[in-house]
Write an enzyme that holds these catalytic residues in place. Structure first.
Site, PDB file in Angstrom:
ATOM      1  N   ARG A  83      18.422  39.004  40.005  1.00 54.89           N
ATOM      2  CA  ARG A  83      17.726  39.172  38.397  1.00 54.89           C
ATOM      3  C   ARG A  83      19.331  39.759  37.801  1.00 54.89           C
ATOM      4  NH1 ARG A  83      14.028  44.772  37.653  1.00 54.89           N
ATOM      5  NH2 ARG A  83      15.116  45.725  39.482  1.00 54.89           N
ATOM      6  N   ARG A  85      13.410  51.503  47.535  1.00 54.81           N
ATOM      7  CA  ARG A  85      12.320  51.121  46.966  1.00 54.81           C
ATOM      8  C   ARG A  85      11.287  50.890  46.998  1.00 54.81           C
ATOM      9  NH1 ARG A  85      15.639  48.427  42.562  1.00 54.81           N
ATOM     10  NH2 ARG A  85      13.746  47.754  41.588  1.00 54.81           N
ATOM     11  N   LYS A 139       7.001  44.311  35.814  1.00 56.65           N
ATOM     12  CA  LYS A 139       6.783  45.070  34.946  1.00 56.65           C
ATOM     13  C   LYS A 139       7.827  45.314  33.022  1.00 56.65           C
ATOM     14  CE  LYS A 139       7.522  48.586  37.337  1.00 56.65           C
ATOM     15  NZ  LYS A 139       8.197  47.691  38.898  1.00 56.65           N
ATOM     16  N   ARG A 184       4.602  57.184  38.148  1.00 57.07           N
ATOM     17  CA  ARG A 184       4.468  56.872  39.295  1.00 57.07           C
ATOM     18  C   ARG A 184       4.360  57.771  40.589  1.00 57.07           C
ATOM     19  NH1 ARG A 184       9.349  53.635  37.896  1.00 57.07           N
ATOM     20  NH2 ARG A 184      10.028  52.550  40.140  1.00 57.07           N
ATOM     21  N   ARG A 223      22.101  45.591  38.764  1.00 54.62           N
ATOM     22  CA  ARG A 223      21.763  46.527  38.806  1.00 54.62           C
ATOM     23  C   ARG A 223      22.121  47.098  40.185  1.00 54.62           C
ATOM     24  NH1 ARG A 223      15.619  47.763  36.818  1.00 54.62           N
ATOM     25  NH2 ARG A 223      15.979  49.221  38.283  1.00 54.62           N
TER      26      ARG A 223
HETATM   27  P1  AP5 Z   1      11.520  42.874  36.190  1.00 60.36           P
HETATM   28  O1  AP5 Z   1      10.568  42.466  34.921  1.00 60.36           O
HETATM   29  O2  AP5 Z   1      12.722  43.455  35.856  1.00 60.36           O
HETATM   30  O3  AP5 Z   1      10.328  43.413  37.712  1.00 60.36           O
HETATM   31  P2  AP5 Z   1      10.473  44.954  37.272  1.00 60.36           P
HETATM   32  O4  AP5 Z   1       9.106  44.998  37.343  1.00 60.36           O
HETATM   33  O5  AP5 Z   1      10.612  45.878  35.684  1.00 60.36           O
HETATM   34  O6  AP5 Z   1      11.184  45.889  38.458  1.00 60.36           O
HETATM   35  P3  AP5 Z   1      12.036  47.066  38.168  1.00 60.36           P
HETATM   36  O7  AP5 Z   1      13.655  46.598  39.473  1.00 60.36           O
HETATM   37  O8  AP5 Z   1      12.599  47.428  36.705  1.00 60.36           O
HETATM   38  O9  AP5 Z   1      10.953  48.032  38.555  1.00 60.36           O
HETATM   39  P4  AP5 Z   1      11.345  49.461  39.073  1.00 60.36           P
HETATM   40  O10 AP5 Z   1      10.345  49.962  39.247  1.00 60.36           O
HETATM   41  O11 AP5 Z   1      11.583  49.178  40.420  1.00 60.36           O
HETATM   42  O12 AP5 Z   1      12.722  50.113  38.442  1.00 60.36           O
HETATM   43  P5  AP5 Z   1      13.068  51.052  37.069  1.00 60.36           P
HETATM   44  O13 AP5 Z   1      14.071  50.850  36.396  1.00 60.36           O
HETATM   45  O14 AP5 Z   1      11.208  51.690  36.667  1.00 60.36           O
HETATM   46  O15 AP5 Z   1      11.781  41.508  37.112  1.00 60.36           O
HETATM   47  C1  AP5 Z   1      12.407  41.372  37.955  1.00 60.36           C
HETATM   48  C2  AP5 Z   1      12.859  39.869  37.832  1.00 60.36           C
HETATM   49  O16 AP5 Z   1      12.038  39.038  38.470  1.00 60.36           O
HETATM   50  C3  AP5 Z   1      13.959  39.919  36.797  1.00 60.36           C
HETATM   51  O17 AP5 Z   1      15.193  39.076  37.103  1.00 60.36           O
HETATM   52  C4  AP5 Z   1      12.475  38.942  35.910  1.00 60.36           C
HETATM   53  O18 AP5 Z   1      13.902  37.812  35.139  1.00 60.36           O
HETATM   54  C5  AP5 Z   1      12.253  38.171  36.942  1.00 60.36           C
HETATM   55  N1  AP5 Z   1      10.737  37.620  36.254  1.00 60.36           N
HETATM   56  C6  AP5 Z   1      10.299  38.753  36.364  1.00 60.36           C
HETATM   57  N2  AP5 Z   1       8.788  37.800  36.015  1.00 60.36           N
HETATM   58  C7  AP5 Z   1       9.201  37.120  36.686  1.00 60.36           C
HETATM   59  C8  AP5 Z   1       7.528  36.432  36.560  1.00 60.36           C
HETATM   60  N3  AP5 Z   1       6.321  36.148  36.548  1.00 60.36           N
HETATM   61  N4  AP5 Z   1       7.776  34.871  37.142  1.00 60.36           N
HETATM   62  C9  AP5 Z   1       9.847  34.158  38.354  1.00 60.36           C
HETATM   63  N5  AP5 Z   1      10.123  35.511  37.900  1.00 60.36           N
HETATM   64  C10 AP5 Z   1      10.025  36.322  37.056  1.00 60.36           C
HETATM   65  O19 AP5 Z   1      13.118  52.591  38.330  1.00 60.36           O
HETATM   66  C11 AP5 Z   1      14.398  52.336  38.852  1.00 60.36           C
HETATM   67  C12 AP5 Z   1      15.055  53.426  39.598  1.00 60.36           C
HETATM   68  O20 AP5 Z   1      14.390  54.587  38.289  1.00 60.36           O
HETATM   69  C13 AP5 Z   1      13.789  53.900  40.987  1.00 60.36           C
HETATM   70  O21 AP5 Z   1      14.300  53.531  42.069  1.00 60.36           O
HETATM   71  C14 AP5 Z   1      13.618  55.336  40.599  1.00 60.36           C
HETATM   72  O22 AP5 Z   1      14.887  55.616  41.282  1.00 60.36           O
HETATM   73  C15 AP5 Z   1      14.318  55.750  39.145  1.00 60.36           C
HETATM   74  N6  AP5 Z   1      12.362  55.839  38.770  1.00 60.36           N
HETATM   75  C16 AP5 Z   1      12.439  55.403  37.012  1.00 60.36           C
HETATM   76  N7  AP5 Z   1      10.935  56.340  36.771  1.00 60.36           N
HETATM   77  C17 AP5 Z   1      10.313  56.959  37.726  1.00 60.36           C
HETATM   78  C18 AP5 Z   1       9.525  57.367  37.743  1.00 60.36           C
HETATM   79  N8  AP5 Z   1       8.803  57.481  36.999  1.00 60.36           N
HETATM   80  N9  AP5 Z   1       9.211  58.687  38.530  1.00 60.36           N
HETATM   81  C19 AP5 Z   1      10.575  58.536  39.469  1.00 60.36           C
HETATM   82  N10 AP5 Z   1      11.890  57.996  39.344  1.00 60.36           N
HETATM   83  C20 AP5 Z   1      11.476  57.069  38.429  1.00 60.36           C
END
Ligand code: AP5
Length: 261
Positions: free
Chosen positions: A160, A204, A42, A121, A193
């Protein structure tokens, strides 16, 4: 024309912080939500969409990670609770997330467009967001739902590396930086991370299945959901996203003009 990358200070820091490059107001700005399991890509797609067509990547995860750098005395009990939940891999409470988002309403109103990454979420967050947007007469264009098999997700998260300063995302194999451990964009340090540790990843994934996956149905009922395969290179997934958006918007865009701040 190259669009300068915005540091998104108004979103990440909140309060009175001003963005380094406030997005240029456009007619019919894109307003999108990006859904998908942790590691589906994402953030990577949000950054490409932002570079390609404007709009700010608004990640709730980035807000919480930024509050980590506050000295402990400056962290409110809600923020401390949020950071503990994140480290375990659990979701932060709806109450805390919604409080953070409400404090940043000016970002949701931004006339440069918005790319909501990781918010909403839960169905409760989605309902609250719907109400906030309705009050402001802001309409979403689409909800992009990135679909991916679990085994690829685990590889993506394990490799990552994220820049401590500008939050740019790399991968040790699929998107390595030019110099190991150093951000290509700003020269900052790249780090793994804390919630990419295997124990936190499985928590997660469970939280995603239980709380976030039901959002697909929620937005499908509103005719906003676009399912996109997240398998393939970032460029392939990006092209699929643009194609799906073009088809969807050709069927009947739902733009609205928000009142600028
Ligand atoms: P990346 O683009 O970083 O993936 P992502 O889907 O953004 O993954 P996240 O881990 O950031 O999502 P998340 O939803 O768990 O984290 P968030 O920060 O929102 O890609 C991942 C890797 O793959 C990278 O190294 C990239 O280079 C590689 N890649 C990408 N696309 C590729 C491709 N096509 N081919 C090859 N490689 C590729 O949330 C973190 C935490 O915050 C949650 O667990 C929760 O505790 C809290 N939180 C955040 N928002 C909320 C909410 N709204 N409600 C409750 N808790 C929340």
């Amino acid at each position: 024309m190259t669009i300068p990358m915005n540091d998104r200070a108004a979103w990440v820091k909140g309060g009175l912080a001003q963005c380094s490059h406030p997005p240029v107001p456009v007619r019919g700005p894109r307003r999108l939500i990006l859904l998908g399991a942790p590691g589906a890509g994402k953030g990577t797609q949000a950054e490409m969409l932002s570079r390609g067509g404007g709009g700010c990547q608004l990640s709730t995860g980035d807000i919480f990670r930024a509050s980590k750098s506050l000295v402990t005395a400056d962290q409110s009990p809600a923020v401390r609770g949020a950071l503990e939940a994140m480290a375990r891999g659990d979701l932060v409470s709806d109450e805390t997330v919604l409080e953070m988002v409400r404090e940043r309403m000016r970002c949701l109103r931004c006339n440069g467009g918005i790319l909501l990454d990781g918010f909403p979420r839960t169905v409760a967050q989605a309902a609250a967001l719907g109400q906030l947007l309705e009050e402001e007469n802001i309409k979403l264009d689409a909800v992009l739902s990135y679909e991916m098999p679990l085994e690829i997700i685990v590889d993506r998260l394990g490799g990552r590396r994220t820049c401590e300063s500008c939050k740019a995302v790399f991968h040790v194999e699929t998107k390595p930086p030019l110099v190991a451990g150093v951000c290509d964009r700003c020269g900052g340090n790249l780090r793994q991370r804390q919630d990419d540790a295997p124990e936190a990843v499985s928590i997660r994934m469970a939280a995603y299945k239980e709380s976030t996956a039901p959002l697909a149905e929620f937005y499908e009922m509103q005719g906003l959901l676009l399912s996109i395969s997240a398998v393939g290179t970032p460029e392939e997934v990006y092209q699929r996203t643009l194609d799906a958006l073009d088809r969807h918007l050709a069927e009947g865009p739902a733009h609205s003009e928000a009142v600028p701040d």
